[in-house]
Design an enzyme around this catalytic site. Structure first.
Site, PDB file in Angstrom:
ATOM      1  N   LYS A 111       0.837  -1.199   0.000  1.00 20.06           N
ATOM      2  CA  LYS A 111       0.000   0.000   0.000  1.00 20.06           C
ATOM      3  C   LYS A 111       0.872   1.250   0.000  1.00 20.06           C
ATOM      4  O   LYS A 111       0.571   2.228  -0.688  1.00 20.06           O
ATOM      5  CB  LYS A 111      -0.938   0.011   1.211  1.00 20.06           C
ATOM      6  CG  LYS A 111      -2.026  -1.036   1.130  1.00 20.06           C
ATOM      7  CD  LYS A 111      -3.311  -0.572   1.809  1.00 20.06           C
ATOM      8  CE  LYS A 111      -4.528  -1.336   1.343  1.00 20.06           C
ATOM      9  NZ  LYS A 111      -4.821  -2.567   2.078  1.00 20.06           N
ATOM     10  N   LYS A 193      -3.625 -11.567  -6.438  1.00 18.69           N
ATOM     11  CA  LYS A 193      -4.530 -12.373  -5.615  1.00 18.69           C
ATOM     12  C   LYS A 193      -5.990 -12.017  -5.904  1.00 18.69           C
ATOM     13  O   LYS A 193      -6.292 -10.844  -6.126  1.00 18.69           O
ATOM     14  CB  LYS A 193      -4.189 -12.058  -4.155  1.00 18.69           C
ATOM     15  CG  LYS A 193      -4.918 -12.861  -3.131  1.00 18.69           C
ATOM     16  CD  LYS A 193      -4.613 -12.351  -1.735  1.00 18.69           C
ATOM     17  CE  LYS A 193      -5.299 -11.043  -1.434  1.00 18.69           C
ATOM     18  NZ  LYS A 193      -5.389 -10.675  -0.036  1.00 18.69           N
ATOM     19  N   LYS A 196     -11.481  -8.724  -3.037  1.00 21.00           N
ATOM     20  CA  LYS A 196     -12.673  -7.887  -3.246  1.00 21.00           C
ATOM     21  C   LYS A 196     -12.318  -6.454  -3.619  1.00 21.00           C
ATOM     22  O   LYS A 196     -13.076  -5.774  -4.260  1.00 21.00           O
ATOM     23  CB  LYS A 196     -13.570  -7.899  -2.011  1.00 21.00           C
ATOM     24  CG  LYS A 196     -12.821  -7.682  -0.721  1.00 21.00           C
ATOM     25  CD  LYS A 196     -13.539  -8.364   0.442  1.00 21.00           C
ATOM     26  CE  LYS A 196     -12.540  -8.669   1.535  1.00 21.00           C
ATOM     27  NZ  LYS A 196     -12.841  -9.818   2.339  1.00 21.00           N
TER      28      LYS A 196
HETATM   29  P1  TYM Z   1      -8.946 -11.730   5.046  1.00 20.89           P
HETATM   30  O1  TYM Z   1     -10.292 -11.339   5.521  1.00 20.89           O
HETATM   31  O2  TYM Z   1      -8.263 -10.867   4.049  1.00 20.89           O
HETATM   32  O3  TYM Z   1      -9.012 -13.183   4.482  1.00 20.89           O
HETATM   33  C1  TYM Z   1      -9.638 -14.239   5.213  1.00 20.89           C
HETATM   34  C2  TYM Z   1      -8.973 -15.564   4.880  1.00 20.89           C
HETATM   35  O4  TYM Z   1      -9.122 -15.822   3.482  1.00 20.89           O
HETATM   36  C3  TYM Z   1      -7.851 -16.061   2.904  1.00 20.89           C
HETATM   37  N1  TYM Z   1      -7.852 -15.525   1.510  1.00 20.89           N
HETATM   38  C4  TYM Z   1      -7.471 -16.242   0.457  1.00 20.89           C
HETATM   39  N2  TYM Z   1      -7.015 -17.500   0.333  1.00 20.89           N
HETATM   40  C5  TYM Z   1      -6.698 -17.931  -0.918  1.00 20.89           C
HETATM   41  N3  TYM Z   1      -6.813 -17.151  -2.030  1.00 20.89           N
HETATM   42  C6  TYM Z   1      -7.260 -15.883  -1.950  1.00 20.89           C
HETATM   43  N4  TYM Z   1      -7.382 -15.142  -3.042  1.00 20.89           N
HETATM   44  C7  TYM Z   1      -7.608 -15.375  -0.665  1.00 20.89           C
HETATM   45  N5  TYM Z   1      -8.088 -14.163  -0.234  1.00 20.89           N
HETATM   46  C8  TYM Z   1      -8.222 -14.285   1.114  1.00 20.89           C
HETATM   47  C9  TYM Z   1      -6.874 -15.303   3.781  1.00 20.89           C
HETATM   48  O5  TYM Z   1      -5.556 -15.789   3.655  1.00 20.89           O
HETATM   49  C10 TYM Z   1      -7.455 -15.523   5.148  1.00 20.89           C
HETATM   50  O6  TYM Z   1      -7.047 -16.782   5.682  1.00 20.89           O
HETATM   51  N6  TYM Z   1      -6.147 -10.328   8.937  1.00 20.89           N
HETATM   52  C11 TYM Z   1      -7.003 -11.378   8.418  1.00 20.89           C
HETATM   53  C12 TYM Z   1      -8.163 -11.629   9.323  1.00 20.89           C
HETATM   54  C13 TYM Z   1      -7.746 -11.954  10.706  1.00 20.89           C
HETATM   55  C14 TYM Z   1      -7.249 -13.194  11.188  1.00 20.89           C
HETATM   56  C15 TYM Z   1      -6.997 -12.991  12.554  1.00 20.89           C
HETATM   57  C16 TYM Z   1      -6.990 -14.402  10.578  1.00 20.89           C
HETATM   58  C17 TYM Z   1      -7.778 -11.085  11.751  1.00 20.89           C
HETATM   59  N7  TYM Z   1      -7.334 -11.707  12.862  1.00 20.89           N
HETATM   60  C18 TYM Z   1      -6.480 -14.010  13.340  1.00 20.89           C
HETATM   61  C19 TYM Z   1      -6.469 -15.433  11.363  1.00 20.89           C
HETATM   62  C20 TYM Z   1      -6.224 -15.233  12.722  1.00 20.89           C
HETATM   63  C21 TYM Z   1      -7.526 -10.932   7.063  1.00 20.89           C
HETATM   64  O7  TYM Z   1      -7.568  -9.783   6.750  1.00 20.89           O
HETATM   65  O8  TYM Z   1      -7.968 -11.965   6.291  1.00 20.89           O
END
Ligand code: TYM
Length: 329
Positions: A111, A193, A196
């Protein structure tokens, strides 16, 4: 029984990437592990969200967790803000994290490099809150997609640092990613990747609540290559590879098997196959989602989840505060 914890941040509607990289695995693991799964709503507000839309996204996310097969009798399902220990330990964790470490986080660095002007302090310190989200529950594993692995690695470093300073307090968790589906790529740009927020018209991203005709169209118009030969070649044919990976992650067929079936046939046929696999899965999820939205069960699930999660989280937080010397009694 070993413990797992993970969460999703519903800044928008949940995507097929979220499902394949994360949600589907939570469901598979809930029989074997003690599972904690939460909605990371505090993480949503690191940039502005329209309030009514955010509320809807949060409710949809819980409904989708359940529609995808998370079972409240097996997993503890909760909203982050219902467990007050998260932001409190988040602040504490920030005091054991170096700015140099936060500067090295890829998501933040990307970013920065794109020259984003309005980056908030919340976005910068978000890995500290994520560390707290995890460490409060002392999980052995954190199932995530590839892009979140770095944040779990940082969590390990913070946990080890704290344990070394104050004696064994936190379990040092391991990130758990899948061989197939850990990083689903954009259908419009297979070097990025699936996400959204990345492309304005969302043609590269499938949402779990997409109309089936829309989802099918996105797959049929996915960017591929001009080799005109179906092969599993991630480097030279990344778009095709991604489509095969999506189908394989959803129906469990080995990727090579799918590639072999379509060898010598046109890309159109392969795309149609992938679209069928995706649409069957979306139809199944959406039917359950519609039932859950009208069932009134969401509130009950969250209330029970918050109670169970708070019990565990508060115990860890109390221990941490005692060890640091923050408590007088
Ligand atoms: P977030 O909301 O961006 O994504 C949630 C989960 O989905 C996976 N993911 C993907 N996996 C494969 N291909 C993709 N294109 C793809 N896009 C998203 C992410 O790797 C993730 O596992 N910071 C985290 C949320 C969070 C969290 C936590 C996760 C907050 N606290 C504690 C685990 C433990 C996040 O923004 O994920």
């Amino acid at each position: 029984m070993k413990r797992m914890l993970s969460g999703i941040k519903p800044t928008g509607q949940l995507t097929l990437g979220n499902y394949i990289g994360a949600l589907k695995n939570f469901v598979n693991y809930q029989d074997e592990y003690e599972m904690y799964v939460f909605i990371a709503n505090l993480h949503c507000i690191t940039n502005y969200q329209e309030p009514a839309q955010l509320r809807k996204n949060l409710k949809d996310a819980v409904a989708l967790y359940l529609a995808c097969g998370l079972d409240p009798n097996k997993s503890v399902i909760f909203l982050q803000t219902d467990v007050k220990a998260h932001p409190e330990l988040g602040y504490i964790m920030a005091c054991y994290t170096y700015m140099g470490e936060l500067n090295r986080m890829t998501q933040f660095k990307d970013k920065m490099q794109k020259g984003e002007k309005s980056m908030t302090a919340g976005l910068y310190t978000y890995p500290c809150l994520m560390a707290a989200d995890i460490l409060l529950y002392n999980p052995d594993y954190v199932p995530v997609g590839d892009d979140q692995k770095q944040h779990v690695e940082l969590t390990r470093d913070i946990a080890q640092r704290f344990n070394n300073l104050y004696s064994e307090t936190f379990t040092v968790p391991e990130p758990l990613t899948q061989k197939v589906g850990a990083r689903i790529m954009s259908l419009q740009d297979p070097s990025k990747k699936m996400s959204k927020s990345d492309d304005g018209d969302n043609k590269g991203c499938i949402f779990l609540l997409d109309d089936l005709a829309v989802a099918r169209k996105k797959i049929m118009s996915a960017v591929t290559d001009s080799y005109a030969d179906v092969k599993l070649d991630k480097e030279n044919q990344p778009g095709l590879y991604n489509l095969i990976e999506i189908a394989s992650a959803l129906n469990g067929r080995p990727m090579q098997d799918i590639a072999d079936e379509f060898k010598g046939k046109g890309y159109g046929e392969l795309k149609k196959y992938v679209a069928d696999v995706v649409c069957d899965k979306l139809a199944e999820i959406q039917a359950k989602y519609n039932e859950i939205m009208t069932s009134g069960m969401i509130e009950t699930v969250l209330k029970e989840g918050a109670e169970k999660a708070s019990y565990v989280a508060n115990k860890t937080l109390a221990k941490v505060k005692r060890k640091i010397g923050l408590e007088i009694r």
